[in-house]
Motif scaffolding. Structure first.
Motif, PDB file in Angstrom:
ATOM      1  N   ASN A 165      48.336  38.655  42.419  1.00  0.00           N
ATOM      2  CA  ASN A 165      47.105  37.887  42.211  1.00  0.00           C
ATOM      3  C   ASN A 165      45.916  38.611  42.833  1.00  0.00           C
ATOM      4  O   ASN A 165      44.834  38.674  42.238  1.00  0.00           O
ATOM      5  CB  ASN A 165      47.266  36.489  42.802  1.00  0.00           C
ATOM      6  CG  ASN A 165      46.210  35.548  42.293  1.00  0.00           C
ATOM      7  OD1 ASN A 165      45.768  35.665  41.156  1.00  0.00           O
ATOM      8  ND2 ASN A 165      45.790  34.627  43.134  1.00  0.00           N
ATOM      9  N   ASP A 166      46.130  39.200  44.022  1.00  0.00           N
ATOM     10  CA  ASP A 166      45.059  39.992  44.649  1.00  0.00           C
ATOM     11  C   ASP A 166      44.661  41.164  43.764  1.00  0.00           C
ATOM     12  O   ASP A 166      43.486  41.493  43.643  1.00  0.00           O
ATOM     13  CB  ASP A 166      45.515  40.522  46.013  1.00  0.00           C
ATOM     14  CG  ASP A 166      45.563  39.432  47.053  1.00  0.00           C
ATOM     15  OD1 ASP A 166      45.164  38.311  46.705  1.00  0.00           O
ATOM     16  OD2 ASP A 166      45.999  39.700  48.180  1.00  0.00           O
ATOM     17  N   MET A 167      45.680  41.790  43.148  1.00  0.00           N
ATOM     18  CA  MET A 167      45.388  42.929  42.281  1.00  0.00           C
ATOM     19  C   MET A 167      44.512  42.512  41.116  1.00  0.00           C
ATOM     20  O   MET A 167      43.550  43.197  40.758  1.00  0.00           O
ATOM     21  CB  MET A 167      46.692  43.533  41.756  1.00  0.00           C
ATOM     22  CG  MET A 167      47.447  44.294  42.801  1.00  0.00           C
ATOM     23  SD  MET A 167      49.032  44.782  42.191  1.00  0.00           S
ATOM     24  CE  MET A 167      49.749  45.438  43.678  1.00  0.00           C
ATOM     25  N   ALA A 168      44.841  41.365  40.510  1.00  0.00           N
ATOM     26  CA  ALA A 168      44.043  40.881  39.382  1.00  0.00           C
ATOM     27  C   ALA A 168      42.642  40.493  39.848  1.00  0.00           C
ATOM     28  O   ALA A 168      41.652  40.836  39.207  1.00  0.00           O
ATOM     29  CB  ALA A 168      44.742  39.705  38.724  1.00  0.00           C
ATOM     30  N   LEU A 169      42.561  39.806  40.991  1.00  0.00           N
ATOM     31  CA  LEU A 169      41.257  39.345  41.495  1.00  0.00           C
ATOM     32  C   LEU A 169      40.352  40.520  41.819  1.00  0.00           C
ATOM     33  O   LEU A 169      39.154  40.486  41.554  1.00  0.00           O
ATOM     34  CB  LEU A 169      41.456  38.504  42.762  1.00  0.00           C
ATOM     35  CG  LEU A 169      41.720  37.018  42.566  1.00  0.00           C
ATOM     36  CD1 LEU A 169      41.905  36.359  43.915  1.00  0.00           C
ATOM     37  CD2 LEU A 169      40.572  36.373  41.819  1.00  0.00           C
ATOM     38  N   GLN A 170      40.944  41.568  42.396  1.00  0.00           N
ATOM     39  CA  GLN A 170      40.143  42.702  42.823  1.00  0.00           C
ATOM     40  C   GLN A 170      39.522  43.427  41.631  1.00  0.00           C
ATOM     41  O   GLN A 170      38.432  43.961  41.725  1.00  0.00           O
ATOM     42  CB  GLN A 170      41.033  43.646  43.633  1.00  0.00           C
ATOM     43  CG  GLN A 170      40.274  44.674  44.427  1.00  0.00           C
ATOM     44  CD  GLN A 170      40.731  46.058  44.076  1.00  0.00           C
ATOM     45  OE1 GLN A 170      41.442  46.260  43.111  1.00  0.00           O
ATOM     46  NE2 GLN A 170      40.312  47.014  44.873  1.00  0.00           N
ATOM     47  N   GLN A 171      40.233  43.427  40.486  1.00  0.00           N
ATOM     48  CA  GLN A 171      39.679  44.080  39.304  1.00  0.00           C
ATOM     49  C   GLN A 171      38.711  43.175  38.563  1.00  0.00           C
ATOM     50  O   GLN A 171      37.971  43.623  37.691  1.00  0.00           O
ATOM     51  CB  GLN A 171      40.808  44.474  38.346  1.00  0.00           C
ATOM     52  CG  GLN A 171      41.754  45.473  38.925  1.00  0.00           C
ATOM     53  CD  GLN A 171      42.924  45.708  38.001  1.00  0.00           C
ATOM     54  OE1 GLN A 171      42.779  46.241  36.926  1.00  0.00           O
ATOM     55  NE2 GLN A 171      44.098  45.286  38.421  1.00  0.00           N
ATOM     56  N   ASN A 172      38.727  41.879  38.931  1.00  0.00           N
ATOM     57  CA  ASN A 172      37.910  40.886  38.256  1.00  0.00           C
ATOM     58  C   ASN A 172      36.430  41.189  38.499  1.00  0.00           C
ATOM     59  O   ASN A 172      35.952  41.157  39.617  1.00  0.00           O
ATOM     60  CB  ASN A 172      38.260  39.509  38.830  1.00  0.00           C
ATOM     61  CG  ASN A 172      38.134  38.437  37.806  1.00  0.00           C
ATOM     62  OD1 ASN A 172      37.276  38.520  36.924  1.00  0.00           O
ATOM     63  ND2 ASN A 172      38.974  37.428  37.897  1.00  0.00           N
ATOM     64  N   GLY A 173      35.723  41.510  37.427  1.00  0.00           N
ATOM     65  CA  GLY A 173      34.294  41.745  37.568  1.00  0.00           C
ATOM     66  C   GLY A 173      33.926  43.136  38.023  1.00  0.00           C
ATOM     67  O   GLY A 173      32.759  43.486  38.039  1.00  0.00           O
ATOM     68  N   SER A 174      34.913  43.957  38.424  1.00  0.00           N
ATOM     69  CA  SER A 174      34.591  45.340  38.784  1.00  0.00           C
ATOM     70  C   SER A 174      35.351  46.273  37.828  1.00  0.00           C
ATOM     71  O   SER A 174      35.867  45.835  36.808  1.00  0.00           O
ATOM     72  CB  SER A 174      34.953  45.618  40.236  1.00  0.00           C
ATOM     73  OG  SER A 174      36.335  45.739  40.374  1.00  0.00           O
ATOM     74  N   VAL A 175      35.409  47.544  38.178  1.00  0.00           N
ATOM     75  CA  VAL A 175      36.074  48.510  37.297  1.00  0.00           C
ATOM     76  C   VAL A 175      37.578  48.245  37.276  1.00  0.00           C
ATOM     77  O   VAL A 175      38.178  47.991  38.314  1.00  0.00           O
ATOM     78  CB  VAL A 175      35.809  49.937  37.810  1.00  0.00           C
ATOM     79  CG1 VAL A 175      36.360  50.957  36.839  1.00  0.00           C
ATOM     80  CG2 VAL A 175      34.338  50.139  38.015  1.00  0.00           C
ATOM     81  N   TRP A 176      38.160  48.264  36.096  1.00  0.00           N
ATOM     82  CA  TRP A 176      39.611  48.093  36.013  1.00  0.00           C
ATOM     83  C   TRP A 176      40.306  49.321  36.574  1.00  0.00           C
ATOM     84  O   TRP A 176      39.762  50.433  36.533  1.00  0.00           O
ATOM     85  CB  TRP A 176      40.045  47.886  34.561  1.00  0.00           C
ATOM     86  CG  TRP A 176      39.668  46.544  34.020  1.00  0.00           C
ATOM     87  CD1 TRP A 176      39.111  45.515  34.704  1.00  0.00           C
ATOM     88  CD2 TRP A 176      39.806  46.111  32.668  1.00  0.00           C
ATOM     89  NE1 TRP A 176      38.909  44.464  33.866  1.00  0.00           N
ATOM     90  CE2 TRP A 176      39.320  44.798  32.610  1.00  0.00           C
ATOM     91  CE3 TRP A 176      40.308  46.706  31.505  1.00  0.00           C
ATOM     92  CZ2 TRP A 176      39.314  44.057  31.441  1.00  0.00           C
ATOM     93  CZ3 TRP A 176      40.307  45.974  30.341  1.00  0.00           C
ATOM     94  CH2 TRP A 176      39.817  44.656  30.302  1.00  0.00           C
ATOM     95  N   ASN A 177      41.570  49.114  37.021  1.00  0.00           N
ATOM     96  CA  ASN A 177      42.313  50.217  37.636  1.00  0.00           C
ATOM     97  C   ASN A 177      42.581  51.365  36.681  1.00  0.00           C
ATOM     98  O   ASN A 177      42.893  52.473  37.118  1.00  0.00           O
ATOM     99  CB  ASN A 177      43.646  49.698  38.177  1.00  0.00           C
ATOM    100  CG  ASN A 177      43.483  49.075  39.531  1.00  0.00           C
ATOM    101  OD1 ASN A 177      42.509  49.336  40.219  1.00  0.00           O
ATOM    102  ND2 ASN A 177      44.441  48.251  39.909  1.00  0.00           N
ATOM    103  N   ILE A 178      42.469  51.092  35.383  1.00  0.00           N
ATOM    104  CA  ILE A 178      42.775  52.147  34.414  1.00  0.00           C
ATOM    105  C   ILE A 178      41.839  53.334  34.585  1.00  0.00           C
ATOM    106  O   ILE A 178      42.226  54.479  34.335  1.00  0.00           O
ATOM    107  CB  ILE A 178      42.734  51.585  32.971  1.00  0.00           C
ATOM    108  CG1 ILE A 178      43.008  52.672  31.919  1.00  0.00           C
ATOM    109  CG2 ILE A 178      41.408  50.929  32.660  1.00  0.00           C
ATOM    110  CD1 ILE A 178      44.396  53.177  31.905  1.00  0.00           C
TER     111      ILE A 178
END
Lengths: 169, 343
Positions: free
Chosen positions: B180-193
């Protein structure tokens, strides 16, 4: 609730551990051992040591036991090919494991006297969670941690050296 | 507290039904995708567009005669598919399908269990899943089954290493092992891809191998091993193995979307502007959309690439993927240390 779970998991752990020793076919022994590791992981999680529990499951139940199972499946051991030990080996095995039992009993007999307040601390503290564990490993126990990693490197190098074919072989 | 438990129970049941439903229709999807890629029509007899085909297949599986070989170890023969399907179904519990929904003023997470070690939990369950194949293949007492089982397990152990290293890179990016932290951290910022494009390719390759999908389906390679580890299986026990494979594919696709493509993050929309429940609904739809896309990618790869040879598979895993995964780890460390503070 957690006391009830503790007794259930303890019972299952002991039953599967006995299964390892008494089952006639090696494959059943291995499967019981996997079950034992699984239930020990459940105990860890019950003690709020989630990371330890999951890693125990990945490393022991997941990886090491797969290799055990692998070997036994390929060797296809059955009762006829099981080596017969002579009486000397049997007697010395009994004496050795009996002495180990005495050592373990004397080591653990003090834990009976632990009062329940300290047990409550074990249940509620957060030290087993990933972040806290990492902090402790990289501050308080940095030197033992690094030394054990050197030990692992030595093991890996040893395995590579043993597994490598000589040139011209 | 009671509402919480009821909510979680409903979520578990819904997840169970959705997982099985997706696995069922993935078989249909696979045949349609294969047909499309090979310029055929695909199943179109049962119902409109052949949509009832999975139900017909399921009925067929249940109706078929159940055969347990005489010389096999009966209990282990039954235990094999049970382990395969159970472990496959367990993994979905740690995947975040959406952020939170609001019921009577209280927020509930749309995730069965937000474990702080979520990614490791999935890893552990997957590593137990290999026993289903091993036990089934061994208990059949058939040389082809045993070979399939041995191939499957050694392949899984080899590719688990590179996969774990890719996951560690993501954990370093996030600073947490909770999905969930991983999803939240990408939320609204650059995706990990973007910083992890290389890691994504490695992870996708490993995921294909872990799911025993073509081009890495050496375990059931029909040209060499008849049917691989499930040669002796018939009826619904075979069905369980096939189902477990499709469920694993579904979960892998969900995991790829969570780790690299922002999870339930809706692209180009600020989730905070929407009301909680609307956002949650759209997030679940987005997450499922991403997941289905990656299931399609899995099928696309299967029907495009030929199968590897076994020595090539092992060479790829140990000689190429593992060093590249370590390189990716070093790159991630540099990125987190020096480049991320500048952004």
């Amino acid at each position: 609730m957690s006391t009830l779970l503790f007794y259930i998991f303890s019972l299952l752990t002991i039953v599967s551990a006995i299964g390892v020793v008494v089952s006639k076919t090696p494959i059943n022994s291995i499967l019981s051992l996997i079950a034992t590791f699984f239930f020990i992981s459940c105990h860890y999680i019950l003690l709020n040591a989630q990371f330890l529990g999951i890693v125990n499951m990945i490393v022991y139940a997941g990886a090491i036991m797969v290799l055990f199972l692998f070997t036994i499946m390929l060797l296809n051991l059955n009762k006829d090919s099981e080596p017969q030990h002579n009486n000397f080996v049997k007697v010395s095995a009994v004496i050795a494991s009996g002495m180990l039992l005495i050592v373990l009993l004397s080591a653990f007999k003090d834990t009976i006297n632990i009062n329940h307040n300290t047990l409550a601390v074990v249940h509620t503290n957060q030290v087993g969670l990933l972040q806290n564990l990492g902090t402790v490993l990289f501050t308080k126990f940095l030197v033992p941690f690094e030394i054990s990693s050197v030990l692992f490197i030595a093991g890996v190098v040893g395995a590579v050296v043993l597994g490598k074919k000589e040139i011209g072989e | 507290m009671t509402t919480y438990i009821i909510f979680k129970l409903i979520l578990v049941l819904v997840l169970f039904a959705v997982t099985l439903g997706v696995a069922m229709y993935a078989t249909y999807g696979e045949r349609k995708v294969a047909a499309f890629l090979q310029d055929r029509i695909g199943p179109n007899r049962a119902g409109p567009f052949g949509l009832l085909q999975p139900i017909a297949d399921g009925a067929k599986m249940f109706m078929k005669e159940e055969i347990i070989p005489n010389v096999s170890n009966k209990w282990l023969f039954i235990l094999g598919p049970c382990i395969a399907i159970t472990t496959a179904l367990l993994t979905g519990a740690a995947i975040p399908w959406g952020n939170v929904i609001n019921i009577n003023g209280a927020n509930y997470s749309v995730q069965v269990a937000d474990l702080n070690i979520g990614i490791l939990y999935i890893f552990a369950v997957v590593s137990l899943g290999v026993y289903g194949i091993m036990i089934g293949g061994w208990a059949s007492n058939n040389k082809y089954s045993l070979l399939g089982a041995v191939r499957a397990s050694s392949q899984m152990i080899s590719y688990e290493l590179s996969m774990g290293l890719c996951i560690i890179a993501i954990v370093m990016m996030t600073g947490s092992a909770s999905l969930n932290d991983m999803a939240l951290q990408q939320n609204g910022s650059v995706w990990n891809i973007v910083p992890q494009a290389f890691g994504f390719i490695l992870f996708l390759t490993c995921a294909l191998a872990e799911c025993n999908r073509a081009p890495f389906d050496l375990a059931e390679c029909e040209t060499e091993l008849i049917g691989g580890y499930h040669t002796e299986y018939s009826s619904m026990k075979l069905g369980f193995y096939l189902f477990a494979e499709y469920i694993n594919m579904f979960i892998s696709a969900a995991l790829i979307s969570t780790l690299y493509f922002g999870g339930y993050d809706i692209p180009f929309v600020n989730d905070g502007d929407l009301s909680t429940n609307l956002a949650a609904t759209l997030q679940v739809i987005t997450m499922l959309g991403k997941t289905f896309f990656f299931i399609f990618v899995f099928m696309w790869i299967r029907w495009t690439l030929p199968r590897f040879r076994y020595d090539q598979l092992m060479k790829l895993g140990w000689n190429y993927l593992l060093p590249l995964a370590i390189l990716n780890l070093v790159w991630t460390a540099v990125y987190v240390m020096f480049i991320q503070p500048l952004i």
